[in-house]
Design an enzyme around this catalytic site. Structure first.
Site, short mmCIF file in Angstrom:
data_model
loop_
_atom_site.label_atom_id
_atom_site.label_comp_id
_atom_site.label_asym_id
_atom_site.label_seq_id
_atom_site.Cartn_x
_atom_site.Cartn_y
_atom_site.Cartn_z
N HIS A 106 0.11 -5.88 -3.16
CA HIS A 106 -0.16 -4.91 -2.09
C HIS A 106 -0.33 -3.48 -2.60
CE1 HIS A 106 4.04 -3.87 -2.56
NE2 HIS A 106 3.86 -2.82 -1.80
C1 UD1 Z 1 4.10 0.97 2.14
C2 UD1 Z 1 4.70 1.87 1.08
C3 UD1 Z 1 4.96 1.08 -0.19
C4 UD1 Z 1 5.75 -0.17 0.08
C5 UD1 Z 1 5.08 -0.98 1.16
C6 UD1 Z 1 5.85 -2.22 1.49
C7 UD1 Z 1 3.99 4.26 1.04
C8 UD1 Z 1 3.13 5.23 0.37
N1 UD1 Z 1 3.80 2.97 0.72
O1 UD1 Z 1 2.83 0.57 1.70
O2 UD1 Z 1 5.65 1.89 -1.10
O3 UD1 Z 1 5.85 -0.92 -1.10
O4 UD1 Z 1 4.95 -0.15 2.34
O5 UD1 Z 1 5.15 -3.02 2.39
O6 UD1 Z 1 4.84 4.64 1.84
N2 UD1 Z 1 -0.32 -2.31 8.34
C9 UD1 Z 1 -0.26 -3.25 9.33
N3 UD1 Z 1 0.94 -3.44 9.95
C10 UD1 Z 1 2.07 -2.76 9.64
C11 UD1 Z 1 1.98 -1.79 8.62
C12 UD1 Z 1 0.79 -1.58 7.98
O7 UD1 Z 1 -1.23 -3.89 9.65
O8 UD1 Z 1 3.12 -3.00 10.24
C13 UD1 Z 1 -1.61 -2.12 7.61
C14 UD1 Z 1 -2.45 -0.98 8.13
O9 UD1 Z 1 -3.78 -1.36 8.04
C15 UD1 Z 1 -2.18 0.12 7.13
C16 UD1 Z 1 -1.94 -0.64 5.84
O10 UD1 Z 1 -1.32 -1.86 6.25
O11 UD1 Z 1 -3.23 1.02 7.04
C17 UD1 Z 1 -1.06 0.08 4.88
O12 UD1 Z 1 0.18 0.47 5.48
P1 UD1 Z 1 1.00 1.75 4.94
O13 UD1 Z 1 2.26 1.89 5.69
O14 UD1 Z 1 0.10 2.91 4.85
O15 UD1 Z 1 1.35 1.40 3.45
P2 UD1 Z 1 1.72 0.02 2.73
O16 UD1 Z 1 0.57 -0.41 1.92
O17 UD1 Z 1 2.35 -0.96 3.67
#
Ligand code: UD1
Length: 375
Positions: free
Chosen positions: A212
């Protein structure tokens, strides 16, 4: 006294559960206020974990959701500030290295509210990782810094942080792991529920993969190379691949999902904590770019290959079952096949990864509160 505790994303939940338990037991006079920033919000990234880990419902939900780094960080700050005004806490406790960790630490520090950072001092020395920036800055703003491995303490001292503020307490993720291990779901059951009963090979063995990190999944060429490598390895062992929402989105965006349409690889939705624990514990090898999974496989003694060029958790390599495989397909395949043939290293459990880290944190917080009273 009152302390505000912040959770935001999936890996925070496993860290906060034992801390809240230990604080309630050790410091019953301390009131805890639980704030959820809403960085993760899907049931299988968030809600389900609250139930399994018996985390109580948050007192405040900031509902920031997904957006750019600047927007997410800014929104957490804007919405967290009034919470601090209302709660007027003696301190704010943050865990890990997600955007919300830094946002809440910065908001508190500007209001001269002491910050306690759990999992302080980890460094990949790779500032292309958003988490590295979050870690560096959060630690600079923190009053009490709780480290999970010796490298954390050394890094912080090198950055000029007073040794009196740094406490090596061990790993709170392992507290949760030990607590939940008796309830881990047998892999057979996970596969049955996913309609994959016949998926494992004749020995019942399989490999487990998670990906991820933006550095692995956001760049389509890199993602394609990694997936092609995994498909090659799946000729040697069936591979289970729970898909993080970011990874699923990137595979779709770059039209790479079709590569995974192969009999040796099975994609799964994000797994519950107990299902993931069962899958990790019984895997022949785990391939990952997650920080938490590197630690969990070390705690379980299961061989792990980290698909990154570095780790901020070096004890998992020097003592644990982890190896840095990088992203070169030939290296990943060679190391993976080697583990399948010879079993890989079991490693040993790092110091203070004993299931009692949260209790040590609660003790240090108790001492700190007593000192405040004396002044
Ligand atoms: C975040 C953390 C990372 C951690 C990871 C664990 C930061 C910079 N990154 O990354 O350190 O290892 O969480 O999972 O804080 N999305 C969903 N549902 C959700 C959450 C996210 O669909 O409940 C999708 C969205 O499209 C979003 C993407 O995942 O844009 C990324 O989510 P985001 O919270 O920005 O960062 P992670 O990649 O999850």
């Amino acid at each position: 006294p009152r302390i505000v505790c912040v959770v935001a994303a999936r890996p925070n939940l496993m860290k906060m559960a034992p801390i809240l338990r230990a604080l309630a037991r050790t410091l019953p006079q301390l009131e805890t206020v639980l704030v959820h920033t809403g960085q993760h919000y899907d049931d299988n990234m968030d809600g389900e974990f609250f139930t399994t880990l018996a985390l109580r419902a948050p007192d405040f939900r900031l509902q920031v959701g997904s957006c750019s780094h600047a927007q997410q960080t800014a929104q957490v700050m804007q919405r967290f500030e009034p919470v601090l005004e209302q709660a007027a806490p003696a301190a704010v406790l943050v865990v890990g290295d997600v955007n919300s960790t830094l946002a809440c630490a910065l908001t508190a520090a500007k209001k001269q509210i002491p910050v306690f950072h759990v999992e302080a001092g980890l460094r990949s020395y790779d500032r292309a990782m958003p988490e590295e920036i979050n870690r560096l800055l959060t630690d600079q703003l923190s009053t009490l810094l709780f480290t999970s491995e010796a490298s954390g303490t050394i890094n912080l001292q090198r950055e000029g942080i007073s040794p009196a503020r740094i406490h090596f307490v061990g790993n709170v993720m392992v507290d949760t792991l030990q607590h939940e291990l008796p309830h881990a779901t047998p892999p057979k059951e996970v596969l049955r529920q996913a309609h994959l009963a016949g998926f494992v090979d004749h020995n019942g063995s399989y490999a487990l993969l998670t990906l991820h990190r933006p550095s692995n999944v956001d760049d389509p060429r890199r993602l394609r190379t990694l997936i092609e490598t995994i498909v090659k390895l799946s000729a040697d062992v069936p591979i289970l691949f729970p898909l993080h929402p970011r990874t699923r989105a990137m595979l779709q965006l770059h039209e790479l999902s079709g590569l995974l349409d192969t009999p040796g690889v099975a994609c799964l939705p994000p797994q519950s904590y107990r299902d993931m624990l069962g899958l990790m514990k019984h895997a022949r090898v785990v391939l990952t770019d997650s920080g938490g999974v590197q630690e969990e496989t070390t705690a379980l003694g299961v061989p792990c290959l980290t698909l990154r060029d570095n780790t901020e958790r070096p004890v998992t390599v020097t003592e644990g079952s982890n190896a840095i495989a990088g992203r070169d397909p030939s290296v990943i395949l060679a190391l993976g096949r080697d583990i399948l043939r010879y079993g890989g290293k079991a490693g040993r459990i790092p110091q203070l990864w004993d299931g009692h880290a949260a209790e040590r944190i609660a003790d240090h917080i108790g001492l700190w509160l007593n000192n405040q009273d004396d002044h």
